[in-house]
Design a protein around this motif. Sequence first.
Motif, PDB file in Angstrom:
ATOM      1  N   PRO A  52       2.769  -3.627   6.585  1.00 15.09           N
ATOM      2  CA  PRO A  52       3.984  -4.369   6.248  1.00 15.09           C
ATOM      3  C   PRO A  52       3.717  -5.703   5.560  1.00 15.09           C
ATOM      4  N   GLN A  63      -3.859  -0.354   3.671  1.00 16.21           N
ATOM      5  CA  GLN A  63      -2.819   0.631   3.352  1.00 16.21           C
ATOM      6  C   GLN A  63      -1.781  -0.079   2.490  1.00 16.21           C
ATOM      7  N   ASP A  88       7.301   2.010  13.211  1.00 13.65           N
ATOM      8  CA  ASP A  88       6.647   0.787  12.729  1.00 13.65           C
ATOM      9  C   ASP A  88       6.157  -0.065  13.890  1.00 13.65           C
ATOM     10  N   ASP A 142      -1.274   7.108   7.471  1.00 13.82           N
ATOM     11  CA  ASP A 142      -0.366   6.283   6.683  1.00 13.82           C
ATOM     12  C   ASP A 142       0.988   6.980   6.573  1.00 13.82           C
ATOM     13  N   ARG A 161      21.980  -9.250  10.506  1.00 10.78           N
ATOM     14  CA  ARG A 161      21.186  -8.134   9.978  1.00 10.78           C
ATOM     15  C   ARG A 161      21.439  -7.939   8.483  1.00 10.78           C
ATOM     16  N   ILE A 168      12.763   4.582  -3.862  1.00  7.40           N
ATOM     17  CA  ILE A 168      12.023   5.823  -4.089  1.00  7.40           C
ATOM     18  C   ILE A 168      10.698   5.807  -3.347  1.00  7.40           C
ATOM     19  N   MET A 169      10.035   4.644  -3.330  1.00  9.20           N
ATOM     20  CA  MET A 169       8.684   4.634  -2.781  1.00  9.20           C
ATOM     21  C   MET A 169       8.650   4.533  -1.265  1.00  9.20           C
ATOM     22  N   TYR A 194       7.479  10.594   8.386  1.00  5.43           N
ATOM     23  CA  TYR A 194       8.197   9.308   8.381  1.00  5.43           C
ATOM     24  C   TYR A 194       8.846   8.992   7.042  1.00  5.43           C
ATOM     25  N   PHE A 234      -0.894   4.496  -4.707  1.00  4.97           N
ATOM     26  CA  PHE A 234      -1.068   3.699  -3.481  1.00  4.97           C
ATOM     27  C   PHE A 234      -1.474   4.517  -2.275  1.00  4.97           C
ATOM     28  N   LEU A 242       1.031   0.675   1.130  1.00  5.01           N
ATOM     29  CA  LEU A 242       2.454   0.740   1.502  1.00  5.01           C
ATOM     30  C   LEU A 242       2.641   0.747   3.009  1.00  5.01           C
ATOM     31  N   GLY A 243       1.601   1.138   3.741  1.00  2.00           N
ATOM     32  CA  GLY A 243       1.726   1.275   5.189  1.00  2.00           C
ATOM     33  C   GLY A 243       1.638  -0.052   5.926  1.00  2.00           C
ATOM     34  N   ALA A 283      12.029   1.610   4.255  1.00  2.00           N
ATOM     35  CA  ALA A 283      11.396   1.509   5.568  1.00  2.00           C
ATOM     36  C   ALA A 283      10.283   0.466   5.534  1.00  2.00           C
ATOM     37  N   ASN A 284       9.759   0.145   6.694  1.00  2.00           N
ATOM     38  CA  ASN A 284       8.609  -0.747   6.810  1.00  2.00           C
ATOM     39  C   ASN A 284       8.903  -2.145   6.266  1.00  2.00           C
ATOM     40  N   GLY A 285      10.125  -2.632   6.494  1.00  2.00           N
ATOM     41  CA  GLY A 285      10.453  -4.003   6.105  1.00  2.00           C
ATOM     42  C   GLY A 285      10.567  -4.201   4.615  1.00  2.00           C
ATOM     43  N   LEU A 305       3.462   5.978  -6.116  1.00  2.10           N
ATOM     44  CA  LEU A 305       3.291   6.517  -4.771  1.00  2.10           C
ATOM     45  C   LEU A 305       1.917   7.167  -4.651  1.00  2.10           C
TER      46      LEU A 305
END
Lengths: 322, 437
Positions: free
Chosen positions: A183, A178, B407, B249, A96, A264-265, B191, A158, A180-181, A269-271, A155
């Motif tokens: 991945p 999206q 996710d 989102d 990991r 910050i952005m 989130y 986007f 940033l949403g 998260a989200n990979g 931010l």
Amino acid sequence: MAITASGPAAADTVAVVTATEGRPARRPSGAGLRRRFPGRLTPYLFLAAAVGLLLLLTYWPAANLFYYSFTDWDGLDQTKNLVGFDNYVQVFTDPRIFSVFGVSLYYFAASFVQMGLALYFATILSFSTRFQNLFRGILFFPYLINGVAIGFVFLYLFQPGGTLDTVLSWFGVTDPPQWLGDPDIANWSLAGTSVWRYMGMNFVLFLGAIQSLPGELYEAAELDGASRWQQFWAIVVPGIRRVIGLSFILAIAGSLSVFEIPFIMTGGANGTSTFVIQTIQTAFNFRQVGLASAMAVVLLIIVLLVTWLQRRLFPDEKVDLT
Amino acid sequence: MAKKASAGIALLALAGLALSGCSARGADAADNTIDGEVKGDLKVITWRTDLVEDGTFDDYVAEFEKLYPDVKVSVEGITDYEGEMKTRLSSTNYGDVIGIPTMQPSQFEQFLEPLGEKSDFEDTYRFLNTHSYEGTQYGLAVGGNANGVLYNTRVFEEAGVTELPTTEAEFLDALQAIKDETDAIPLYTNYKEGWPLTQAFSNLGSVTNDPDAGIHMAKDPAPWTKGTDVYAIDSLLYDAVAAGLTEEDPLTTNWEQSKVDIATGKIGAMTLGSWAISQMQAAAEENGASADDIGYMAFPAEADGTQYAVIGGDYNLGISKHSKSKAAAWAWIQWFLQDSGFTQDQGMISTVAAEELPANLAGFDEAGVELMETNPAPAGEESLLSDVSNDSQIDLWGPIYRQKLVDIARGAADGDKESYFAELNERWGASVEKLAQ
């Protein structure tokens, strides 16, 4: 410290005064030695303040970091147990921890775009162009804004229905992703932000190097009938090769230790988590300061190693343009 | 030169020692106990910077100093309270009365003055479990919260939901109705902000009416299995996201905006502790809606036909081990809990056992929700749950593993509920095997 510093400084003033009076000191040799000794010390005393601060604020914490990396400290407890190389073993055996280096590849790829753009603008703006200084200012400006502000600005850019989507809709893009949403796109969005931010710095480096090339070379080339494109390849690129090499090292080190923009952005998260974000999470979310210190040390070693390797593979060649 | 440098460093070190020596002097004096004379300078460090700024704390200080004229109180508010306090604890200078940051129960004695036997407080105060160690009490909760789901009553009405959901299926149906009938986002996860995602975990215990749920989880090699509390809590989140009942989102959420949105009916529900009620009501009044629009219900699950809600303490107040006015500090804590009116103003459950529930939890009485407190872990296992959590890097009290859950649920990462819960079980199980003998 103040007391030790004032003594020799006073002695020094005396020495200056005697010298200006034009009376070369003729004293018993023992006294002369005593005089010269603090005099020789003067440069070191000027250094002492700066080096002292450096030791106190950089090397001392770094030494602590090495020490913590051999303990199981949780960041709070008053006792720290030494655990030997356990933390390092975990860094290298836990998949990991190392898997996040994959994210660095996005930033590494983006850094080539960044250097290409910077070189392009630097070349154009080093020839006389209208509003030259204005454009230089505009291109360098993003580098001066702090990273947190940039994170927030992007931010909003986007956001779904945000600035970027609005602008795209003028060109008929009705179903934007999206930024940033999604991945698959998030890391590219973040790397793009990074390009926007750091391009100015590469640009200034390249511009400075290009302007230091002697102007006669261009004149001579023009007389020989070389086109602008030929001038670029034959004069500019070899002339600034060292700076390109330096930028390359900075790009590798930078993409391994990306932090503020994704932190910050997206908060990682989200990979989009990077090695530094993971180190912070390990230290402050999972309260494993020892392990996190080991991760920081490993990152330092990797960066040093990559730099060394790069210097071995592409050694500095003396460039002779004449 | 080397000699000079080392002499300079030694001098610096000496100066440092002298300074730290100064600040510690007096803390160990014989008459400096919590039962001593109430006098001296008192420094109160608080996380409620909002109350410091709007002058509420000035009123508290004025009232307290009227009662104890020999005490001079100063208040310091810290914005990044947890982070900064943890750093300051490594010094001896961290105020007299502090909100105790997260630490292991076994570490209390390193930083805090013992307040007395836990058994002596049991008749007077609630929420003693989290901050006692081996029978000694080190902190008292400033107030308490209930856990459950915050919702907008107007949105629920518009969607035609007349009865509050008491099971997960009913809850998801209600969210679906909101999606179909109104323009509101049925459930907002926050989130990006991260910490609001963690709030649901405080319901641990209420699903199966098991006050020992945390203790069991610390030894369970596979807690993400149907029938456990944590399974129910995380399933609710997963299923809601997977059914498209949350914000579109999640990477661009904003906590401050979400307060306004739920107050004005753009959001249906959020899983938050009852501490949030007063903030949302304030947001409602500021934005032209009514405070009555904000409702609070228990977590949608029932054990044997009854719904339960876990109540627990907020930050605990403790006394610095290095305080020079321990008696004054103890007087402040007792006065703050009993007479300051803090919990009434904030709509929190009072730590004083004799006080009634706050008005904003009236809905619980009507719905017949039973309140419960969780049990303390047995001796020697106080930190087991957090140890397993840290070792497996499944942050029960943090957002990281839940963000991954979201996710996966919204199709942004590989896997499904079964595969992710299996992975969590595997990681958790490995750490349980390592730590829980």
